[in-house]
Design a protein around this motif. Structure first.
Motif, PDB file in Angstrom:
ATOM      1  N   ASP A 189       1.882   4.984  21.576  1.00 22.42           N
ATOM      2  CA  ASP A 189       2.534   3.680  21.426  1.00 22.42           C
ATOM      3  C   ASP A 189       3.899   3.632  22.106  1.00 22.42           C
ATOM      4  O   ASP A 189       4.346   2.580  22.531  1.00 22.42           O
ATOM      5  CB  ASP A 189       2.716   3.346  19.946  1.00 22.42           C
ATOM      6  N   ASP A 190       4.597   4.795  22.179  1.00 25.23           N
ATOM      7  CA  ASP A 190       5.976   4.740  22.680  1.00 25.23           C
ATOM      8  C   ASP A 190       6.077   4.985  24.197  1.00 25.23           C
ATOM      9  O   ASP A 190       7.158   4.945  24.761  1.00 25.23           O
ATOM     10  CB  ASP A 190       6.856   5.751  21.921  1.00 25.23           C
ATOM     11  N   GLY A 191       4.941   5.268  24.860  1.00 22.62           N
ATOM     12  CA  GLY A 191       4.935   5.434  26.315  1.00 22.62           C
ATOM     13  C   GLY A 191       5.555   6.718  26.829  1.00 22.62           C
ATOM     14  O   GLY A 191       5.677   6.923  28.036  1.00 22.62           O
ATOM     15  N   LYS A 192       5.958   7.614  25.943  1.00 20.69           N
ATOM     16  CA  LYS A 192       6.650   8.830  26.389  1.00 20.69           C
ATOM     17  C   LYS A 192       5.677   9.931  26.785  1.00 20.69           C
ATOM     18  O   LYS A 192       4.654  10.141  26.127  1.00 20.69           O
ATOM     19  CB  LYS A 192       7.549   9.360  25.263  1.00 20.69           C
ATOM     20  N   ASP A 193       6.048  10.666  27.845  1.00 20.33           N
ATOM     21  CA  ASP A 193       5.227  11.808  28.272  1.00 20.33           C
ATOM     22  C   ASP A 193       5.150  12.871  27.168  1.00 20.33           C
ATOM     23  O   ASP A 193       4.119  13.499  26.978  1.00 20.33           O
ATOM     24  CB  ASP A 193       5.808  12.445  29.551  1.00 20.33           C
ATOM     25  N   ILE A 221      -4.557   2.730  10.007  1.00 21.51           N
ATOM     26  CA  ILE A 221      -5.118   4.059   9.711  1.00 21.51           C
ATOM     27  C   ILE A 221      -4.021   5.116   9.815  1.00 21.51           C
ATOM     28  O   ILE A 221      -3.914   6.016   8.985  1.00 21.51           O
ATOM     29  CB  ILE A 221      -6.299   4.367  10.647  1.00 21.51           C
ATOM     30  N   LYS A 222      -3.163   4.967  10.828  1.00 24.37           N
ATOM     31  CA  LYS A 222      -2.105   5.948  11.048  1.00 24.37           C
ATOM     32  C   LYS A 222      -1.046   5.887   9.943  1.00 24.37           C
ATOM     33  O   LYS A 222      -0.629   6.900   9.403  1.00 24.37           O
ATOM     34  CB  LYS A 222      -1.462   5.656  12.410  1.00 24.37           C
ATOM     35  N   ALA A 260       0.842  -1.208   0.000  1.00 31.10           N
ATOM     36  CA  ALA A 260       0.000   0.000   0.000  1.00 31.10           C
ATOM     37  C   ALA A 260       0.872   1.251   0.000  1.00 31.10           C
ATOM     38  O   ALA A 260       0.601   2.216  -0.728  1.00 31.10           O
ATOM     39  CB  ALA A 260      -0.925  -0.003   1.216  1.00 31.10           C
ATOM     40  N   LEU A 261       1.947   1.230   0.788  1.00 30.23           N
ATOM     41  CA  LEU A 261       2.843   2.397   0.840  1.00 30.23           C
ATOM     42  C   LEU A 261       3.568   2.590  -0.500  1.00 30.23           C
ATOM     43  O   LEU A 261       3.741   3.724  -0.957  1.00 30.23           O
ATOM     44  CB  LEU A 261       3.856   2.234   1.987  1.00 30.23           C
ATOM     45  N   PHE A 265      -5.469  -2.357  17.982  1.00 29.40           N
ATOM     46  CA  PHE A 265      -4.109  -1.834  17.792  1.00 29.40           C
ATOM     47  C   PHE A 265      -3.736  -1.886  16.306  1.00 29.40           C
ATOM     48  O   PHE A 265      -3.190  -0.949  15.753  1.00 29.40           O
ATOM     49  CB  PHE A 265      -3.097  -2.637  18.618  1.00 29.40           C
ATOM     50  N   ARG A 266      -4.064  -3.014  15.670  1.00 30.68           N
ATOM     51  CA  ARG A 266      -3.720  -3.184  14.253  1.00 30.68           C
ATOM     52  C   ARG A 266      -4.513  -2.185  13.404  1.00 30.68           C
ATOM     53  O   ARG A 266      -3.985  -1.587  12.470  1.00 30.68           O
ATOM     54  CB  ARG A 266      -4.041  -4.624  13.847  1.00 30.68           C
ATOM     55  N   ILE A 267      -5.791  -2.022  13.726  1.00 28.42           N
ATOM     56  CA  ILE A 267      -6.629  -1.068  12.982  1.00 28.42           C
ATOM     57  C   ILE A 267      -6.039   0.336  13.107  1.00 28.42           C
ATOM     58  O   ILE A 267      -5.881   1.056  12.117  1.00 28.42           O
ATOM     59  CB  ILE A 267      -8.089  -1.089  13.512  1.00 28.42           C
ATOM     60  N   HIS A 268      -5.692   0.704  14.337  1.00 22.29           N
ATOM     61  CA  HIS A 268      -5.132   2.038  14.587  1.00 22.29           C
ATOM     62  C   HIS A 268      -3.855   2.242  13.771  1.00 22.29           C
ATOM     63  O   HIS A 268      -3.669   3.277  13.131  1.00 22.29           O
ATOM     64  CB  HIS A 268      -4.831   2.180  16.087  1.00 22.29           C
ATOM     65  N   ASN A 269      -2.998   1.223  13.777  1.00 25.05           N
ATOM     66  CA  ASN A 269      -1.728   1.318  13.051  1.00 25.05           C
ATOM     67  C   ASN A 269      -1.922   1.517  11.552  1.00 25.05           C
ATOM     68  O   ASN A 269      -1.238   2.316  10.930  1.00 25.05           O
ATOM     69  CB  ASN A 269      -0.924   0.034  13.273  1.00 25.05           C
TER      70      ASN A 269
END
Length: 222
Positions: free
Chosen positions: A205-209, A109-110, A81-82, A103-107
């Motif tokens: 996803d990366d847990g960062k503030d 779409i993003k 697709a890319l 999670f997969r759906i979100h990924n």
């Protein structure tokens, strides 16, 4: 006459046959469909590259789980697709998949922001036919599982209460997590739990503030 070039990629020939039959049977009278098919990444890459030089595809259907390319460069429908977006920017990209984890759906779409996103278990011939016409005319078209997930994501924003807003505000002011309980009358562990919850709500996803604050700003909470 409206001539539409289509690429369908799925590793199950019988599924492709089903899609083809539905589209051919339900196309509008003024539409002529030319459908190419591929069963793996190598075939699909060759077709995309060839088409992009002369007659680009108008619509590409990609299954997510596919046999990868021999050189290891393309491992899934997402990679295809890319590539299609890069070589044929005007092509409408449709993702078809069995995966229905949020999670997969979100990924997808993003990463891909597809014009169509269909979960196979939602799919009826009627939905495929309607979805195809809508994707041509006014995308995006998402099947019910994807739509429900997106609605949930949007409505989950409502659950950000005053304490969570304060946490976001104080973090944005540079206050460290360990010191937040001095400003808010709840324990450190309760604050940690709320931060985890906020990161889930904002799909961090990366847990960062920093990522949390960036997302909160974008959604208008800061």
């Amino acid at each position: 006459m409206n001539h539409i070039n289509i690429l369908m990629v799925d590793d199950h020939p019988i599924i492709i046959e089903g899609y083809q039959n539905v589209l051919m049977a339900t196309k509008r009278d003024d539409q002529t469909l030319h459908i190419d098919t591929a069963n793996n990444c190598d075939e699909a890459v060759a077709m995309i590259e060839r088409a992009s030089k002369k007659y680009p595809y108008h619509v590409c259907f990609f299954d997510i789980s596919l046999p990868g390319s021999d050189d290891g460069k393309y491992a899934s429908g997402e990679d295809l697709a890319l590539l299609a977006k890069e070589l044929m920017p005007r092509a409408k990209i449709v993702i078809l998949t069995m995966f229905n984890e949020t999670f997969r759906i979100h990924n997808i779409i993003k990463e891909i922001d597809p014009d169509g996103f269909l979960i196979k278990s939602d799919l009826t011939s009627m939905e495929l036919a309607d979805g195809f016409q809508q994707i041509l005319k006014s995308p995006p078209y998402y099947s019910s599982t994807v739509s429900n997930y997106l609605k949930k994501t949007i409505s989950s924003d409502i659950y950000i209460d005053d304490i969570n807003r304060k946490i976001l505000h104080l973090l944005s002011q540079g206050i460290k997590t360990k010191n937040l309980s001095e400003y808010i009358g709840i324990s450190k562990s309760a604050i940690e739990k709320r931060k985890k919850h906020l990161k889930l709500l904002f799909l961090i996803d990366d847990g960062k503030d920093e990522s949390l604050l960036k997302e909160a700003r974008e959604k208008g909470y800061l």
